[in-house]
Scaffold this motif. Structure first.
Motif, PDB file in Angstrom:
ATOM      1  N   ALA A  11      88.755 -24.758 -24.515  1.00  0.00           N
ATOM      2  CA  ALA A  11      89.331 -23.953 -25.607  1.00  0.00           C
ATOM      3  C   ALA A  11      88.247 -23.528 -26.595  1.00  0.00           C
ATOM      4  N   ALA A  12      87.338 -24.429 -26.929  1.00  0.00           N
ATOM      5  CA  ALA A  12      86.246 -24.094 -27.840  1.00  0.00           C
ATOM      6  C   ALA A  12      85.306 -23.071 -27.211  1.00  0.00           C
ATOM      7  N   ALA A  13      85.084 -23.178 -25.915  1.00  0.00           N
ATOM      8  CA  ALA A  13      84.234 -22.209 -25.207  1.00  0.00           C
ATOM      9  C   ALA A  13      84.873 -20.826 -25.235  1.00  0.00           C
ATOM     10  N   HIS A  14      86.172 -20.757 -25.020  1.00  0.00           N
ATOM     11  CA  HIS A  14      86.881 -19.472 -25.073  1.00  0.00           C
ATOM     12  C   HIS A  14      86.766 -18.862 -26.471  1.00  0.00           C
ATOM     13  N   GLU A  15      86.950 -19.692 -27.483  1.00  0.00           N
ATOM     14  CA  GLU A  15      86.839 -19.210 -28.862  1.00  0.00           C
ATOM     15  C   GLU A  15      85.425 -18.691 -29.147  1.00  0.00           C
ATOM     16  N   CYS A  35      80.264 -31.755 -23.183  1.00  0.00           N
ATOM     17  CA  CYS A  35      79.543 -30.528 -23.528  1.00  0.00           C
ATOM     18  C   CYS A  35      80.048 -29.379 -22.664  1.00  0.00           C
ATOM     19  N   VAL A  36      79.741 -28.167 -23.118  1.00  0.00           N
ATOM     20  CA  VAL A  36      80.004 -26.958 -22.348  1.00  0.00           C
ATOM     21  C   VAL A  36      79.017 -25.905 -22.823  1.00  0.00           C
ATOM     22  N   CYS A  37      78.659 -25.020 -21.921  1.00  0.00           N
ATOM     23  CA  CYS A  37      77.697 -23.964 -22.220  1.00  0.00           C
ATOM     24  C   CYS A  37      78.383 -22.612 -22.023  1.00  0.00           C
ATOM     25  N   VAL A  38      78.241 -21.727 -23.013  1.00  0.00           N
ATOM     26  CA  VAL A  38      78.809 -20.383 -22.940  1.00  0.00           C
ATOM     27  C   VAL A  38      77.657 -19.393 -23.039  1.00  0.00           C
ATOM     28  N   THR A  39      77.578 -18.498 -22.052  1.00  0.00           N
ATOM     29  CA  THR A  39      76.500 -17.513 -22.007  1.00  0.00           C
ATOM     30  C   THR A  39      77.083 -16.114 -22.059  1.00  0.00           C
TER      31      THR A  39
END
Length: 167
Positions: free
Chosen positions: A105-109, A72-76
């Motif tokens: 990469a998905a977080a950056h997108e 998982c990763v969290c983007v705020t």
């Protein structure tokens, strides 16, 4: 497996993944843990549920086997073109297999597409030079800023701020 947005039904599996990846003996199977630095709970179920309900946050997950999550990763959205990457976690048994890179990469997108961010920021515990180096190999650079460690039990720790331009 594809990376997808987490939903409220993922909260319990997210909690299990994050705790197993950061704290306790199970975390020691991987290399990104904080188990030797901290022993408290990494995140509460209520905190995870709040993240999942927050419109300024996108929690991304990669499914694993038997209903578990692999990562998982969290983007705020921090506003002013800045997003924050946090809670990057990969099941310790699956680390070093490219899941972390795919989640970054998905977080950056997500930061670019959903929050119109040009910069991704993150913090890493200063006592984790190997983890800081991992992020530097992925385009992050130290900003020169440090912040106090958030929460309980980290009075002896500080957070190094890293940033990456989103192309």
């Amino acid at each position: 497996m594809p990376i997808r947005m987490a939903d409220p039904g993922d909260a319990a599996a997210l909690k299990a993944l994050v705790e197993s990846g950061y704290r306790g003996d199970s975390a020691r199977r991987g290399w990104t843990h904080e188990a030797d630095l901290l022993s408290d709970e990494r995140i509460t179920l209520a905190e995870l549920q709040a993240l999942l309900a927050d419109s300024t946050v996108r929690v991304l997950v990669r499914d694993g086997a038997a209903g578990a999550l692999a990562g998982c990763v969290c983007v705020t959205d921090r506003g002013a073109g800045v997003a924050y990457l946090g809670m990057l976690c990969v099941d310790p048994a699956l680390q070093a297999g490219g899941i972390g890179r795919a989640l970054i990469a998905a977080a950056h997108e997500a930061a670019r597409d959903h929050f119109a961010a040009q910069t991704m920021e993150m913090t890493v515990i200063s006592a984790r030079p190997e983890l800081i180096a991992y992020y530097q190999r992925r385009g992050y650079a130290r900003t020169g800023e440090t912040r106090p460690f958030p929460g309980v039990g980290g009075d002896h720790l500080s957070m190094v701020v890293l940033a990456c331009a989103l192309g």
